[in-house]
Design a protein around this motif. Structure first.
Motif, short mmCIF file in Angstrom:
data_model
loop_
_atom_site.label_atom_id
_atom_site.label_comp_id
_atom_site.label_asym_id
_atom_site.label_seq_id
_atom_site.Cartn_x
_atom_site.Cartn_y
_atom_site.Cartn_z
N UNK A 247 0.82 -1.18 0.00
CA UNK A 247 0.00 0.00 0.00
C UNK A 247 0.87 1.26 0.00
N UNK A 248 2.04 1.16 0.60
CA UNK A 248 2.93 2.31 0.61
C UNK A 248 3.37 2.66 -0.81
N UNK A 249 3.70 1.62 -1.60
CA UNK A 249 4.10 1.85 -2.99
C UNK A 249 2.96 2.50 -3.76
N UNK A 250 1.73 2.03 -3.55
CA UNK A 250 0.57 2.58 -4.23
C UNK A 250 0.39 4.06 -3.86
N UNK A 251 0.64 4.39 -2.62
CA UNK A 251 0.53 5.77 -2.18
C UNK A 251 1.57 6.66 -2.87
N UNK A 252 2.77 6.13 -3.06
CA UNK A 252 3.83 6.91 -3.72
C UNK A 252 3.50 7.21 -5.18
N UNK A 253 2.79 6.28 -5.82
CA UNK A 253 2.45 6.44 -7.24
C UNK A 253 0.98 6.81 -7.40
N UNK A 254 0.50 7.64 -6.52
CA UNK A 254 -0.90 8.03 -6.43
C UNK A 254 -1.47 8.51 -7.75
N UNK A 255 -0.78 9.42 -8.41
CA UNK A 255 -1.29 10.03 -9.65
C UNK A 255 -1.24 9.07 -10.83
N UNK A 256 -0.39 8.08 -10.81
CA UNK A 256 -0.25 7.17 -11.94
C UNK A 256 -1.41 6.18 -12.05
N UNK A 257 -2.18 6.02 -11.02
CA UNK A 257 -3.24 5.03 -11.00
C UNK A 257 -4.62 5.63 -11.17
N UNK A 258 -4.72 6.79 -11.77
CA UNK A 258 -6.00 7.40 -12.01
C UNK A 258 -6.55 8.17 -10.83
N UNK A 259 -5.83 8.22 -9.74
CA UNK A 259 -6.31 8.95 -8.58
C UNK A 259 -6.29 10.45 -8.82
N UNK A 260 -5.49 10.92 -9.77
CA UNK A 260 -5.46 12.35 -10.06
C UNK A 260 -6.76 12.79 -10.73
N UNK A 261 -7.52 11.85 -11.28
CA UNK A 261 -8.80 12.16 -11.91
C UNK A 261 -9.93 12.13 -10.88
N UNK A 262 -9.59 11.92 -9.68
CA UNK A 262 -10.58 11.87 -8.61
C UNK A 262 -10.36 10.63 -7.76
N UNK A 263 -10.43 10.80 -6.49
CA UNK A 263 -10.19 9.69 -5.58
C UNK A 263 -11.20 8.56 -5.77
N UNK A 264 -12.44 8.90 -6.04
CA UNK A 264 -13.48 7.89 -6.17
C UNK A 264 -13.22 6.94 -7.33
N UNK A 265 -12.85 7.46 -8.49
CA UNK A 265 -12.62 6.57 -9.65
C UNK A 265 -11.42 5.67 -9.43
N UNK A 266 -10.39 6.18 -8.80
CA UNK A 266 -9.22 5.35 -8.51
C UNK A 266 -9.51 4.27 -7.50
#
Length: 63
Positions: free
Chosen positions: A1-20
């Motif tokens: 989960x830490x790795x996922x947090x570091x790459x937050x924007x790469x996983x679609x979270x920059x388009x909104x937290x809900x969609x990611x």
């Protein structure tokens, strides 16, 4: 989960937290369902669940 947090924007979270979150949960639930259906063979269940989870998260990262 830490790795996922570091790459937050790469996983679609920059388009909104809900969609990611929805995409990530869908991938994890699919992996768990596959592992559950293969529960008689624990090694196959673990391998299949891991493969589906990794492939799904990789797909989310690139799309």
């Amino acid at each position: 989960m830490l790795w996922l947090t570091r790459h937050f924007e790469e996983f679609g979270y920059s388009q909104g937290l809900l969609s990611g979150v929805v995409g990530t949960l869908a991938v994890l639930i699919t992996a768990l369902l596959l592992a559950y259906t293969l529960r008689r063979s624990s090694l196959a269940a673990l391998a299949a669940g891991t493969a589906v989870g990794a492939a799904g998260i990789a797909w989310l990262a690139t799309h």
